[in-house]
Scaffold this motif. Structure first.
Motif, PDB file in Angstrom:
ATOM      1  N   TYR A 145       0.551  -1.251  -0.526  1.00  0.00           N
ATOM      2  CA  TYR A 145       0.251   0.457   0.040  1.00  0.00           C
ATOM      3  C   TYR A 145       0.539   1.293  -0.309  1.00  0.00           C
ATOM      4  O   TYR A 145       0.379   1.765  -0.412  1.00  0.00           O
ATOM      5  N   SER A 164     -12.518  -2.312  -4.253  1.00  0.00           N
ATOM      6  CA  SER A 164     -11.989  -1.258  -3.030  1.00  0.00           C
ATOM      7  C   SER A 164     -12.241  -2.505  -1.782  1.00  0.00           C
ATOM      8  O   SER A 164     -11.622  -2.338  -0.676  1.00  0.00           O
ATOM      9  N   GLY A 165     -12.750  -3.523  -2.146  1.00  0.00           N
ATOM     10  CA  GLY A 165     -12.916  -4.842  -0.548  1.00  0.00           C
ATOM     11  C   GLY A 165     -13.132  -3.816   0.491  1.00  0.00           C
ATOM     12  O   GLY A 165     -15.023  -3.276  -0.088  1.00  0.00           O
ATOM     13  N   THR A 195      -9.469  -0.842   2.646  1.00  0.00           N
ATOM     14  CA  THR A 195      -8.284  -0.730   3.287  1.00  0.00           C
ATOM     15  C   THR A 195      -7.562   0.895   2.550  1.00  0.00           C
ATOM     16  O   THR A 195      -6.862   1.405   2.746  1.00  0.00           O
ATOM     17  N   VAL A 234     -15.412   1.470  -4.880  1.00  0.00           N
ATOM     18  CA  VAL A 234     -16.705   0.421  -5.920  1.00  0.00           C
ATOM     19  C   VAL A 234     -16.076  -0.563  -5.872  1.00  0.00           C
ATOM     20  O   VAL A 234     -14.490  -1.615  -5.885  1.00  0.00           O
ATOM     21  N   GLY A 261     -21.258  -2.689  -6.535  1.00  0.00           N
ATOM     22  CA  GLY A 261     -21.455  -2.913  -8.148  1.00  0.00           C
ATOM     23  C   GLY A 261     -20.480  -3.573  -8.511  1.00  0.00           C
ATOM     24  O   GLY A 261     -18.788  -3.772  -7.918  1.00  0.00           O
ATOM     25  N   GLU A 312     -16.860  -2.451 -12.839  1.00  0.00           N
ATOM     26  CA  GLU A 312     -16.942  -2.438 -14.665  1.00  0.00           C
ATOM     27  C   GLU A 312     -18.122  -1.337 -15.264  1.00  0.00           C
ATOM     28  O   GLU A 312     -17.528  -0.245 -15.938  1.00  0.00           O
TER      29      GLU A 312
HETATM   30  N1  SAH Z   1      -7.918  -3.706  -2.658  1.00  0.00           N
HETATM   31  C1  SAH Z   1      -8.366  -4.566  -1.329  1.00  0.00           C
HETATM   32  C2  SAH Z   1      -9.030  -5.884  -2.018  1.00  0.00           C
HETATM   33  C3  SAH Z   1      -8.495  -5.999  -3.283  1.00  0.00           C
HETATM   34  S1  SAH Z   1      -9.476  -8.126  -3.880  1.00  0.00           S
HETATM   35  C4  SAH Z   1      -8.077  -4.325  -0.680  1.00  0.00           C
HETATM   36  O1  SAH Z   1      -6.923  -4.681  -0.946  1.00  0.00           O
HETATM   37  O2  SAH Z   1      -7.705  -5.454   0.020  1.00  0.00           O
HETATM   38  C5  SAH Z   1     -10.473  -7.630  -4.932  1.00  0.00           C
HETATM   39  C6  SAH Z   1     -12.075  -7.202  -4.237  1.00  0.00           C
HETATM   40  O3  SAH Z   1     -12.554  -6.964  -5.782  1.00  0.00           O
HETATM   41  C7  SAH Z   1     -12.056  -8.172  -4.059  1.00  0.00           C
HETATM   42  O4  SAH Z   1     -13.120  -7.852  -2.693  1.00  0.00           O
HETATM   43  C8  SAH Z   1     -13.172  -8.715  -4.399  1.00  0.00           C
HETATM   44  O5  SAH Z   1     -14.763  -8.908  -3.952  1.00  0.00           O
HETATM   45  C9  SAH Z   1     -13.867  -7.669  -5.773  1.00  0.00           C
HETATM   46  N2  SAH Z   1     -14.260  -8.180  -6.766  1.00  0.00           N
HETATM   47  C10 SAH Z   1     -13.896  -8.469  -7.879  1.00  0.00           C
HETATM   48  N3  SAH Z   1     -13.998  -8.630  -9.102  1.00  0.00           N
HETATM   49  C11 SAH Z   1     -15.179  -7.654  -9.171  1.00  0.00           C
HETATM   50  C12 SAH Z   1     -15.972  -6.473 -10.186  1.00  0.00           C
HETATM   51  N4  SAH Z   1     -16.693  -7.657 -11.439  1.00  0.00           N
HETATM   52  N5  SAH Z   1     -15.559  -5.114  -9.822  1.00  0.00           N
HETATM   53  C13 SAH Z   1     -16.255  -5.063  -8.238  1.00  0.00           C
HETATM   54  N6  SAH Z   1     -15.674  -5.466  -7.748  1.00  0.00           N
HETATM   55  C14 SAH Z   1     -14.729  -6.761  -7.710  1.00  0.00           C
END
Ligand code: SAH
Length: 452
Positions: free
Chosen positions: A295, A315-316, A319, A334, A361, A364
């Motif tokens: 990060y 964005s999970g 974090t 998102v 959502g 994309e």
């Molecule tokens: N940035 C965060 C999460 C990264 S992991 C971190 O560092 O903790 C990738 C994330 O993308 C997961 O939370 C998953 O649920 C999400 N994800 C997977 N496909 C997606 C999509 N099509 N649109 C939005 N989020 C998605």
């Protein structure tokens, strides 16, 4: 059947020239590749052909004729058998070079002229995982925890998982013993019967709190109260015990419904000085020490001054968004998993961050909408799963044209593909910084900044 250059059960002496992205040694016999598990580049080995296909063969390492200076004694056979630590026989500095080189090779293939920096590694490259999901099966009539043998669903009993936080290994044994004591059965995949499928444990690296999730085919586990009390007594760090229902015939570990049995329905941990709540169904990086390194790289490379509008896609639990929000004007996240978005909103509140918001959502779809509405961003941060960015996402970036895209990638193959696609819109990258999030394994994480 057409004749193959080598035959099954043939033994031949070959020189290993390369490592595949899965960590297998490659030797060429008149241009025909032989994949040899456990063999390292530079080594001369006797290979025993196990399976010969038209275009390649798999072989077993029968004998080492010469030994690579990068070879180290493996910790235990089980880690190769299960694939938990497929690079355990390769010295750690060589693992870091292997990961850097994988990206270099992929860029070369894609005709991308991007410098790949040396991989940032760990001082202690084991015991790092803050999360375990171990399968539970009956072995010799007894409920047993362990890991599947490679390319199978045969459980190999295991107590020390090497790359996991040892406190997690210990917790799994406590839970296993309580389940045994109360005669709870393990799930049987073939007959789709039995109760406990998996035990999931997460432990906060800084908070030292633990969450234990029992993945079960039924809500009605015999002696559940006694088991829950037993866990919380034996493991005082337990902040949460959850029951997850998964009664479908599937390889997916967690079901959609979760019930709280003890403590909170979330785990708390800290990253870069912020506090995060993590629900059982939310994604959370598994190597907390290296996540901070990753990060920090992403934030530094984004060169935030406090004036920027940032979009954090994928964005999970927020974090990256919330860490960036401290250095930006506003951040819009998102994410597809509703529980994770709920965590992210809660985490913003918990840390007193008012300039970050989150929507549920598909990245994309939402990016397309935002681009169509004429919304602008200075930085688009992406951290997609292994399959990389959807073509619609790349197209939406091409419409919005943010000056910077910061790409955190867990798969260099899709990274190279996506960079090539973004080049069509005038983006170029100068450097990629790999960060080793998964020592002893072949997974490769990196940060790349693209600019117009
Ligand atoms: N940035 C965060 C999460 C990264 S992991 C971190 O560092 O903790 C990738 C994330 O993308 C997961 O939370 C998953 O649920 C999400 N994800 C997977 N496909 C997606 C999509 N099509 N649109 C939005 N989020 C998605």
């Amino acid at each position: 059947m057409a004749k193959t250059p080598v035959a099954k059960n043939q033994e031949l002496t070959v020189t290993v020239s390369d490592l595949t992205y899965e960590g297998m040694g490659v030797a060429k016999v008149d241009g025909y590749p032989l994949f040899i598990e456990g063999a390292l580049p530079g080594e001369e080995v006797v290979a025993h052909v196990v399976k010969a296909e038209k275009k390649f063969a798999f072989a077993r390492l029968a004998k080492l004729v010469t030994t690579s200076p990068d070879r180290v004694a493996p910790k235990a056979k089980a880690y190769a058998q299960t694939g938990i630590a497929p690079l355990q026989h390769l010295a750690y500095p060589a693992q870091l070079r292997f990961k850097q080189n994988q990206i270099v090779q992929l860029y070369k293939k894609a005709h991308l002229d991007i410098t790949v920096l040396p991989t940032l590694g760990m001082a202690q490259p084991y015991g790092y995982r803050n999360k375990a999901q171990v399968p539970v099966r009956m072995v010799d009539g007894q409920l047993t925890t362990g890991f599947y043998k490679r390319r199978s669903h045969d459980l190999l009993p295991l107590e020390d998982f090497y790359i996991q936080d040892p406190k997690i290994d210990q917790a799994i044994l406590v839970v296993r013993d309580l389940l045994r004591q109360y005669g709870v059965s393990a799930y049987d995949e073939r007959t789709n019967t039995g109760v406990i499928r998996h035990i999931m444990v997460r432990r906060g690296y800084y908070s030292q709190q633990m969450m234990i999730v029992l993945v079960s085919t039924t809500w009605a586990i015999p002696h559940l109260d006694e088991i829950v009390t037993g866990i919380s007594k034996a493991l005082p760090e337990t902040a949460s015990i959850m029951l997850n229902l998964n009664n479908r015939k599937t390889n997916v570990i967690l079901g959609k419904k979760t019930r709280n049995l003890f403590g909170h329905d979330y785990l708390e941990d800290q990253l870069l000085g912020s506090t995060f709540r993590i629900s059982p169904l939310s994604f959370y990086q598994v190597n907390p020490q290296q996540t901070e390194v990753l990060y920090q790289q992403a934030i530094e490379r984004a060169e935030l001054t406090g004036k920027e509008v940032v979009i954090d896609a994928y964005s999970g639990i927020g974090t990256i968004s919330l860490t960036m929000a401290k250095h930006a004007k506003e951040v819009h996240g998102v994410e597809i998993v509703p529980e994770a978005v709920h965590d992210a909103q809660e985490n913003a509140r918990l840390n007193g961050i008012k300039n970050a918001d989150f929507v549920v959502g598909q990245a994309e779809t939402v990016m397309e909408q935002w681009a169509a509405q004429g919304r602008q961003a200075d930085v688009v941060m992406v951290d997609p799963p292994r399959k990389g960015l959807a073509p619609e996402f790349v197209a939406a970036v091409g419409k919005m044209l943010p000056p910077k895209v910061v790409y955190v990638s867990c798969n260099p193959a899709t990274l190279a593909r996506d960079i090539s696609a973004l080049q069509e819109f005038g983006y170029h990258a100068v450097q990629t910084q790999p960060v080793d999030m998964f020592p002893q394994t072949t997974s490769i994480e990196s940060v790349t900044v693209l600019q117009r």
